[in-house]
Scaffold this active site. Structure first.
Site, mmCIF file in Angstrom:
data_model
loop_
_atom_site.group_PDB
_atom_site.id
_atom_site.type_symbol
_atom_site.label_atom_id
_atom_site.label_comp_id
_atom_site.label_asym_id
_atom_site.label_seq_id
_atom_site.Cartn_x
_atom_site.Cartn_y
_atom_site.Cartn_z
ATOM 1 N N PHE A 91 45.374 54.782 -5.505
ATOM 2 C CA PHE A 91 44.184 54.425 -6.270
ATOM 3 C C PHE A 91 44.636 53.902 -7.638
ATOM 4 O O PHE A 91 45.444 54.541 -8.317
ATOM 5 C CB PHE A 91 43.274 55.642 -6.432
ATOM 6 N N ILE A 125 46.623 57.744 1.400
ATOM 7 C CA ILE A 125 45.749 56.753 0.777
ATOM 8 C C ILE A 125 45.081 57.337 -0.457
ATOM 9 O O ILE A 125 44.968 58.561 -0.591
ATOM 10 C CB ILE A 125 44.692 56.270 1.805
ATOM 11 N N CYS A 126 44.680 56.457 -1.357
ATOM 12 C CA CYS A 126 43.923 56.824 -2.549
ATOM 13 C C CYS A 126 44.780 57.687 -3.488
ATOM 14 O O CYS A 126 45.857 57.268 -3.911
ATOM 15 C CB CYS A 126 42.633 57.524 -2.131
ATOM 16 N N ALA A 127 44.340 58.885 -3.799
ATOM 17 C CA ALA A 127 45.108 59.761 -4.691
ATOM 18 C C ALA A 127 46.294 60.403 -3.997
ATOM 19 O O ALA A 127 47.246 60.856 -4.664
ATOM 20 C CB ALA A 127 44.196 60.848 -5.259
#
Length: 269
Positions: free
Chosen positions: A202, A180-182
């Site tokens: 992200f 998730i995210c980066a």
């Protein structure tokens, strides 16, 4: 269950009966002054034997049923095992959502530090004491490896040789990986794990540009491509974790947890 009706009848001795159905022995005994009802006595003996046989059979059936139940209880139940690696600078909301939600679902979750010590200082200063060091779990098998984002935490996870080896092996076995995210752009893409799979992360241009097939729409807060699940960031961390629950434990369990967490089931996940 099969029900059997057992009729136990009296056994009549194989010698002549006197008129009226009373055996000659009884007549002679009665004449001698002893009142004996051999027919009743015979029925009593046969009934007692039948009761003992019935009790014995019932006991055997109960013992067999108990043995079967014990065998079923002893049968191994596969517990879903999840690894959540963390580093200094990992995102704490994402880490908490992943671990908490999967534990609620019944998974055995291990948080492992890739640092030199177990305690990691997260991206906003929260300190998390991991369950283990990454080298302590490198030979263990996990149903899922799920990575939080956060910077520079994602970079430190990427640079961990042990974690890289574990991820490549996990992917080669077509076992679940989540990021998730980066993390999708910083960890999965450089390791060649995304290949030609769709993924999200992200929504910063330099992260999206690192994905082979980037997905950046409001409707796709979680993207599942084969054994790889990706998501966007802290705001999507809960639906990301519930998506993992759905994949591992089924939609009923995911909906149950969504209800207890007061999350609208109509949310896109």
């Amino acid at each position: 269950m099969e029900h059997r009706r057992v009729v136990i009848g009296a056994v009549v001795p194989a010698f002549a009966l006197a008129p009226g159905g009373v055996c000659a022995t009884a007549i002679r005994a009665q004449q001698a002054g002893a009142l004996v009802d051999t027919s009743l006595a015979s029925r009593s003996r046969v009934s007692a034997r039948g009761v003992r046989r019935a009790r014995g059979a019932r006991t055997m059936r109960m013992q067999q049923a108990a043995g079967d139940a014990q065998g079923q209880a002893a049968a191994p139940v596969h517990v879903k095992r999840v690894l959540v690696p963390i580093a200094n600078g990992s995102e704490e909301i994402e880490t908490a959502c992943i671990t908490d939600t999967l534990v609620r679902a019944g998974a055995d979750v291990t948080v492992a530090s890739v640092e030199l010590i177990r305690v990691c200082t997260m991206s906003r200063g929260l300190k998390i004491d991991a369950d283990a060091m990454i080298d302590d779990v490198k030979d263990m098998h996990f149903d899922l490896i799920a990575m939080p984002g956060g910077m520079p935490g994602a970079e430190r996870l990427r640079d961990c040789a042990t974690l890289k080896e574990m991820l490549l092996q996990q992917d080669s076995m077509n076992k679940r990986i989540a990021a998730i995210c980066a993390a999708p752009a910083v960890i999965l893409a450089p390791h060649g794990i995304l290949k030609d799979r769709r993924a999200t992360c992200f929504p910063a241009k330099h992260f999206l540009d690192a994905l082979p097939i980037p997905i950046d729409t409001d409707e796709d807060s979680v993207v599942i491509a084969g054994n790889i699940t990706t998501s966007k960031g802290p705001g999507t961390a809960l639906v990301f974790a519930l998506s993992l629950v759905e994949q591992m434990f089924g939609s009923a369990k995911a909906l149950e947890l969504a209800g207890t967490m007061l999350l609208d089931p109509a949310e896109s996940w």
